[in-house]
Design a protein around this motif. Structure first.
Motif, PDB file in Angstrom:
ATOM      1  N   GLU A  74      63.560  79.787  90.633  1.00  0.00           N
ATOM      2  CA  GLU A  74      61.724  79.815  89.375  1.00  0.00           C
ATOM      3  C   GLU A  74      61.443  81.169  90.973  1.00  0.00           C
ATOM      4  OE1 GLU A  74      57.980  77.999  88.382  1.00  0.00           O
ATOM      5  OE2 GLU A  74      59.525  76.960  89.160  1.00  0.00           O
ATOM      6  N   ARG A  75      60.600  82.256  89.887  1.00  0.00           N
ATOM      7  CA  ARG A  75      59.997  83.390  90.386  1.00  0.00           C
ATOM      8  C   ARG A  75      58.611  82.811  90.537  1.00  0.00           C
ATOM      9  NH1 ARG A  75      62.101  87.832  90.631  1.00  0.00           N
ATOM     10  NH2 ARG A  75      63.192  88.845  88.113  1.00  0.00           N
ATOM     11  N   ARG A  78      55.032  85.312  89.699  1.00  0.00           N
ATOM     12  CA  ARG A  78      55.550  85.957  88.892  1.00  0.00           C
ATOM     13  C   ARG A  78      54.853  87.095  87.616  1.00  0.00           C
ATOM     14  NH1 ARG A  78      58.703  82.154  85.601  1.00  0.00           N
ATOM     15  NH2 ARG A  78      57.599  83.265  83.405  1.00  0.00           N
ATOM     16  N   GLU A  79      53.743  87.308  88.725  1.00  0.00           N
ATOM     17  CA  GLU A  79      53.084  88.022  88.216  1.00  0.00           C
ATOM     18  C   GLU A  79      52.371  89.524  88.824  1.00  0.00           C
ATOM     19  OE1 GLU A  79      49.533  87.741  84.789  1.00  0.00           O
ATOM     20  OE2 GLU A  79      51.029  86.365  83.750  1.00  0.00           O
ATOM     21  N   ARG A 203      52.885  86.537  77.507  1.00  0.00           N
ATOM     22  CA  ARG A 203      52.927  85.555  78.767  1.00  0.00           C
ATOM     23  C   ARG A 203      53.668  84.360  77.691  1.00  0.00           C
ATOM     24  NH1 ARG A 203      47.543  87.198  80.467  1.00  0.00           N
ATOM     25  NH2 ARG A 203      47.966  87.473  82.759  1.00  0.00           N
ATOM     26  N   LEU A 206      56.820  85.087  78.486  1.00  0.00           N
ATOM     27  CA  LEU A 206      58.176  85.083  79.645  1.00  0.00           C
ATOM     28  C   LEU A 206      58.175  83.446  79.759  1.00  0.00           C
ATOM     29  CD1 LEU A 206      55.761  87.623  80.958  1.00  0.00           C
ATOM     30  CD2 LEU A 206      58.996  87.947  80.821  1.00  0.00           C
ATOM     31  N   GLU A 211      62.810  83.234  85.833  1.00  0.00           N
ATOM     32  CA  GLU A 211      62.686  84.071  86.408  1.00  0.00           C
ATOM     33  C   GLU A 211      62.108  85.409  86.499  1.00  0.00           C
ATOM     34  OE1 GLU A 211      66.894  85.391  84.351  1.00  0.00           O
ATOM     35  OE2 GLU A 211      65.253  83.536  84.837  1.00  0.00           O
ATOM     36  N   PHE A 213      58.617  87.580  84.536  1.00  0.00           N
ATOM     37  CA  PHE A 213      57.571  88.378  85.066  1.00  0.00           C
ATOM     38  C   PHE A 213      56.717  90.014  84.428  1.00  0.00           C
ATOM     39  CE2 PHE A 213      61.085  91.547  85.804  1.00  0.00           C
ATOM     40  CZ  PHE A 213      61.015  92.730  85.394  1.00  0.00           C
ATOM     41  N   SER A 247      49.620  82.885  90.299  1.00  0.00           N
ATOM     42  CA  SER A 247      50.580  83.385  90.643  1.00  0.00           C
ATOM     43  C   SER A 247      50.648  85.194  90.472  1.00  0.00           C
ATOM     44  CB  SER A 247      51.688  82.546  89.687  1.00  0.00           C
ATOM     45  OG  SER A 247      52.039  83.018  88.200  1.00  0.00           O
TER      46      SER A 247
END
Length: 555
Positions: A74-75, A78-79, A203, A206, A211, A213, A247
Motif C-alpha cells: 500500500e502506498r 497517495r497524493e 479519487r 483510484l 498503490e 497515486f 495522505s
C-alpha cells in the motif's frame, strides 16, 4: 497514516533546505525509481541530457517519496501537491515522473493518466514523454514502448500498461479507474465548473488500487484561488503546517508569511531563489529580473500577474490602474474579530446599506457601525444570490460556492427568501436600538421597501433613504477610501467583499468619478456598493438611537 507535516517550512525555505518531511521510505524502492527517472533524457534541451544531470535534487526527492512509500503493498504517500512557479521544468518533470511510473509498474494493464488543462499543454506533455523514449541512447525504451500519437497513448509492451495524455474534459475522464494520475496546472483546471466533481471521480477510481497515486503540479492562480484549486491548496497547507492529517505530500514553494505580505520584500530578487528550486538549470534569476522589469512598464495588474506565475504570490485584490484606490488598503484593514454580533455590541449607531437584488445579481448587505470608544467605523457584510446565477455565470460558480462554504453568501431558490433574511438582520439592528438608517439603491427595490415597512422601517420615519447612484456616490467612495487609508474603517475580512472590491473600476470625468465593474456580467460588485450605500448616511454623523451607557467612576 504517516505524518507528512513540515511545520518548520518557513525556516527551511529561507535556507534552501528540503521541504519534504522526514519519511521512513523503502530505500530499495527509492533507488530503483530515482534510477529510472535519472536515465530518462530531456528531449528539448541541446544534447538531450539525462535527468540525472539536468534535474534538481528537489524533484528527485519527490520521485523518491512517491515511489518509496509502499508499505505491505500500500502506498502511504497517495497524493502530492507541488506548487512551483513557471519555468521550473514543471511539465517536463511531470512527464518524467509519469514515464517513471510506467516503467516501474508491475500491474498488468494498468492505466496511468497525465491531464493537461488545455490541448497545448497536453500536446507538450505528450511530446516530452515520447521524446524521452526516442532519446534513449540504448534503444531499450523504443523496443519496450508502443507510441500511438493519434490518441496520445504510450503502451508498455511487457505489461500492457498504458500512459494516456488527455486534455481536461469531464466527459473523457468520467468513470476512469487508473493506477496513477498527474494533473498539470490545477489552477487552470479549477476554472471549470466541473473540476471538483471530476477530481472526486478520479479519487474514487483510484481507491481499488492500493498503490494508486494522484499528483497535482501547478503554479499559483493568476486570480484569487477558487474552486478545486483553492480546496486542494488549503488542504495541503493545513497538512504542511501540522493542522490536519492526510495522505497528501505538500511541497509548496511559496514565500514565508512575512515576505509574502510585503511587496518590497517579495520584489527583492535576492529572495527569489527561495521559490525557484530549478534556478541555474531551466531558469536564471537574471532572466526573471528582466521579465519583472518589463512587467513594471505596464499597469500594476501586470506586476501582480507576473508575480503570481513566477513567484507564487497569491493574488488578493486587483491591482489595475483604474482600480478603486481603497483596494490598496483593503486587506490591511481586515479584522476577523468583527462579526455581526460583536459589531452590535461595540457600536453606538449603525447604518445598513443594501444593493442589488436582481436574479442575475448578488443582493448585497453591509452593516456599518460607529464604535463607541473610538468612533471608528466597523463593517460586516453578507450577500445572497439566486441559484440561477450559478448556471448563467459558470465562470464564477466555483467562486460563489467557496463564498457559500465560508458563510459569506447564501444561495436561494425560487422561493427567494433573501428579502426575508435581510429584513431579519435589519430588525435585529433595530431591536438593539442602534439603527440610524437603511441606505438603498432606489432601483428595483419595491418589494424590499414594502418588507421593511412591516417592521416599522419606513421612508416617512426617515429610517430608509434612497442613495444617489453613479456620480452621486462620489463622496461616499472617497470617504471610504480615506478612512481605509488612515485605519478608521475596518471590516470583517470577508473573502466575498475582497473579491467585490477587486472588481471595482473607477471611471473619471472632468468633474466627478463613479464606480462600476471591471468586467461586465461576471465581475459582481453589489456587496461593495452596499458598503457605499451605508457610508452615505454614516457620513452625516447620525446620532445614536439610544443614549450611550456610562459607568460612574468615583475617585
Amino acid at each position: 497514516m504517516w505524518n507528512l507535516s513540515r511545520p518548520d517550512w518557513q525556516d527551511r525555505i529561507r535556507t534552501g533546505q528540503s521541504l519534504l518531511p522526514d519519511l521512513k521510505l523503502n530505500q530499495a524502492d527509492v533507488r530503483r525509481a530515482v534510477s529510472i527517472f535519472n536515465k530518462l533524457r530531456i528531449p528539448d534541451v541541446p544534447g538531450s541530457p539525462p535527468f540525472g544531470e539536468a534535474a534538481g535534487d528537489w524533484f528527485r526527492e519527490i520521485v523518491g517519496a512517491l515511489f518509496g512509500s509502499m508499505v505491505n503493498g500500500e502506498r502511504m504517500v497517495r497524493e502530492v501537491l507541488l506548487l512551483v512557479p513557471k519555468k521550473n521544468s514543471k511539465t517536463t518533470n511531470g512527464a518524467g515522473l509519469m514515464m517513471t511510473a510506467l516503467v516501474d509498474n508491475q500491474r498488468p494493464r494498468a492505466e496511468f493518466l497525465l491531464i493537461g488543462p488545455t490541448k497545448d499543454v497536453a500536446d507538450l506533455a505528450f511530446s516530452q514523454a515520447t521524446g524521452m523514449i526516442e532519446a534513449d541512447p540504448e534503444g531499450f525504451l523504443q523496443k519496450r514502448m508502443h507510441i500511438q500519437e493519434h490518441i496520445k497513448t504510450i503502451t508498455d509492451r511487457r505489461t500492457k500498461a498504458k500512459l494516456k495524455i488527455k486534455t481536461f474534459d469531464s466527459s473523457v475522464l468520467t468513470g476512469v479507474k487508473p493506477v496513477g494520475v498527474l494533473v498539470d496546472e490545477l489552477h487552470e483546471i479549477a476554472k471549470s465548473p466541473s473540476a471538483t466533481n471530476v477530481i472526486r471521480q478520479i479519487r474514487g477510481g483510484l481507491l481499488p488500487n492500493p498503490e494508486g497515486f494522484l499528483v497535482f503540479i501547478t503554479t499559483q492562480s493568476d486570480g484569487r484561488p477558487q474552486g478545486a484549486f483553492r480546496a486542494e491548496l488549503m488542504k495541503a497547507r493545513q497538512i504542511r503546517d501540522g493542522r490536519a492529517t492526510g495522505s497528501m505530500l505538500p511541497v509548496l514553494y511559496e514565500f514565508p508569511d512575512d515576505i509574502a505580505v510585503d511587496p518590497a520584500r517579495w520584489q527583492d530578487p535576492s529572495n527569489w531563489p527561495m521559490v525557484t528550486p530549478n534556478a541555474g538549470r531551466s531558469i536564471q534569476i537574471e532572466r526573471l529580473l528582466q521579465e519583472f522589469e518589463a512587467s513594471k512598464l505596464g499597469d500594476p495588474g501586470e506586476v501582480a500577474g507576473w508575480a503570481s506565475q513566477h513567484l507564487n504570490i497569491e493574488i488578493g485584490l486587483g491591482l489595475k490602474t483604474d482600480r478603486w484606490p481603497g483596494a490598496e488598503f483593503w486587506a490591511r484593514r481586515a479584522d476577523p474579530s468583527i462579526t455581526l454580533e460583536s459589531l452590535l455590541d461595540r457600536c453606538e449607531v449603525v447604518c445598513v446599506g443594501i444593493d442589488g437584488g436582481g436574479l442575475d445579481d448578488l443582493f448585497g448587505l453591509n452593516v456599518l457601525g460607529r464604535e463607541k470608544a473610538t468612533r471608528h467605523w466597523l463593517a460586516w457584510s453578507h450577500a445572497w444570490c439566486h441559484a440561477g446565477v450559478l448556471e448563467r455565470r459558470k465562470s464564477i460558480a466555483a467562486k460563489l460556492r467557496d463564498f457559500e462554504a465560508a458563510g459569506e453568501l447564501t444561495i436561494v431558490d425560487d422561493e427567494l427568501k433573501d428579502v426575508a433574511e435581510i429584513v431579519a438582520i435589519v430588525s435585529q439592528v433595530k431591536d438593539a436600538g442602534l439603527l440610524a438608517c437603511v441606505g438603498v439603491d432606489p432601483a428595483g427595490l419595491g418589494e424590499f421597501i414594502e418588507a421593511l415597512a412591516e417592521i416599522g422601517v419606513t421612508q416617512e420615519d426617515k429610517l430608509v433613504v434612497g442613495v444617489p447612484q453613479g456620480y452621486g456616490m462620489m463622496n461616499a467612495i472617497k470617504t471610504a477610501e480615506r478612512k481605509l487609508a488612515n485605519g478608521t474603517l475596518r471590516h470583517s475580512g470577508s473573502g466575498l467583499m475582497a473579491w467585490a472590491v477587486s472588481n471595482l473600476k473607477i471611471e473619471p470625468t472632468a468633474t466627478a468619478i463613479r464606480a462600476t465593474k471591471q468586467n461586465a456580467g461576471d465581475a459582481k460588485i453589489d456587496p461593495a456598493m452596499a458598503l457605499f450605500d451605508a457610508v452615505v448616511p454614516m457620513s452625516l454623523n447620525p446620532e445614536p438611537a439610544r443614549a450611550p451607557e456610562y459607568q460612574l467612576i468615583f475617585v
